[in-house]
Design an enzyme around this catalytic site. Sequence first.
Site, PDB file in Angstrom:
ATOM      1  N   TYR A  88      35.070  54.870  50.586  1.00 54.05           N
ATOM      2  CA  TYR A  88      36.011  53.744  50.637  1.00 54.05           C
ATOM      3  C   TYR A  88      36.007  52.991  49.309  1.00 54.05           C
ATOM      4  CZ  TYR A  88      37.964  49.180  51.752  1.00 54.05           C
ATOM      5  OH  TYR A  88      38.708  48.032  51.727  1.00 54.05           O
ATOM      6  N   ARG A  90      29.508  39.526  49.574  1.00 51.04           N
ATOM      7  CA  ARG A  90      29.716  38.074  49.606  1.00 51.04           C
ATOM      8  C   ARG A  90      30.576  37.630  50.777  1.00 51.04           C
ATOM      9  NH1 ARG A  90      33.742  36.582  45.262  1.00 51.04           N
ATOM     10  NH2 ARG A  90      35.005  37.582  46.877  1.00 51.04           N
ATOM     11  N   ARG A 138      37.401  41.855  60.377  1.00 48.75           N
ATOM     12  CA  ARG A 138      37.191  43.014  59.503  1.00 48.75           C
ATOM     13  C   ARG A 138      35.694  43.278  59.354  1.00 48.75           C
ATOM     14  NH1 ARG A 138      40.959  39.955  56.320  1.00 48.75           N
ATOM     15  NH2 ARG A 138      39.207  39.288  55.033  1.00 48.75           N
ATOM     16  N   PHE A 188      38.500  41.384  29.314  1.00 45.64           N
ATOM     17  CA  PHE A 188      39.074  41.775  30.588  1.00 45.64           C
ATOM     18  C   PHE A 188      38.040  42.476  31.473  1.00 45.64           C
ATOM     19  CE2 PHE A 188      40.969  45.215  33.087  1.00 45.64           C
ATOM     20  CZ  PHE A 188      41.865  44.520  33.891  1.00 45.64           C
TER      21      PHE A 188
END
Length: 374
Positions: A128, A175, A185, A245
Amino acid sequence: MEFVKCLGHPEEFYNLVRFRIGGKRKVMPKMDQDSLSSSLKTCYKYLNQTSRSFAAVIQALDGEMRNAVCIFYLVLRALDTLEDDMTLSVEKKVPLLHNFHSFLYQPDWRFTESKEKDRQVLEDFPTYCHYVAGLVGIGLSRLFSASEFEDPLVGEDTERANSMGLFLQKTNIIRDYLEDQQEGREFWPQEVWSRYVKKLGDFAKPENIDLAVQCLNELITNALHHIPDVITYLSRLRNQSVFNFCAIPQVMAIATLAACYNNQQVFKGVVKIRKGQAVTLMMDATNMPAVKAIIYQYMEEIYHRIPDSDPSSSKTRQIISTIRTQNLPNCQLISRSHYSPIYLSFVMLLAALSWQYLTTLSQVTEDYVQTGEH
């Protein structure tokens, strides 16, 4: 309010003030919206609406890379929304996923069949994370190389690029335990939590808090194994905007894991880093020596909080020892703690009150002007 929270953290207070009075533009230059086409303006509007963490760093990228990454992010975000909708049957969802690329060329296509979310139980955690985050890291890395902003190796080393995405994804999943539970979920890997409780939701019960923290520490230890790859990846970057970034979200994630480690609050409320702490990380993480110093700081913080009784304690110490071997400096970032604590606290309190006064005065003035205009 944020200034008051920083009173016990002089470095954060200093950087928060510096950030507010112009330091932000050094890390994240303001984008020229007027030069954008109407389509790109729409893209950036959606970007700011859908991304809490990446919108700012995306808009700070150089030149055409900024637009490419913006569109790349929005496409993947839309695809991820469809994939995560558990109200759709597999028979309906799979064809939609396979044909999703064709919908991008249909301006009128909309997805409006989503209903209330059912409970989602994640069974294959590594796979996943790879598909929702690792592939993003790989795709971005190939963009960096194709644009010639970075060397070909950055795009070719898919293992390191995959780790960049996995580390961020695992941090968010760890978290957001309580928020995900409240919204139906379940993203924590069943192969891990099932060794502690019968149902993932049981961790929120007070009588299971010790088991919950042990599972939390095991997941954080697993996530820390990506940090060596993160260090290797970042050390190869040459373009400053690409480095910022990539580095800023990674150091934010490292700080978040340090805040979550061995912390019962993960199962009771929201655990997040202070705004002054986030600003400090954004302003400091602009070069590799500084990033290594940040990593060292938070690894030491975790290391000194490892309980001897924790089942994962030996593995946690081992991975931190491995991370230490990657030429991390045996020092922390420059601190201003040599100033008198009483004097510094007084100055910070005075500055915070002054800032609050000026902000309030500015708002009152603006409201008055607007009232006069009407």
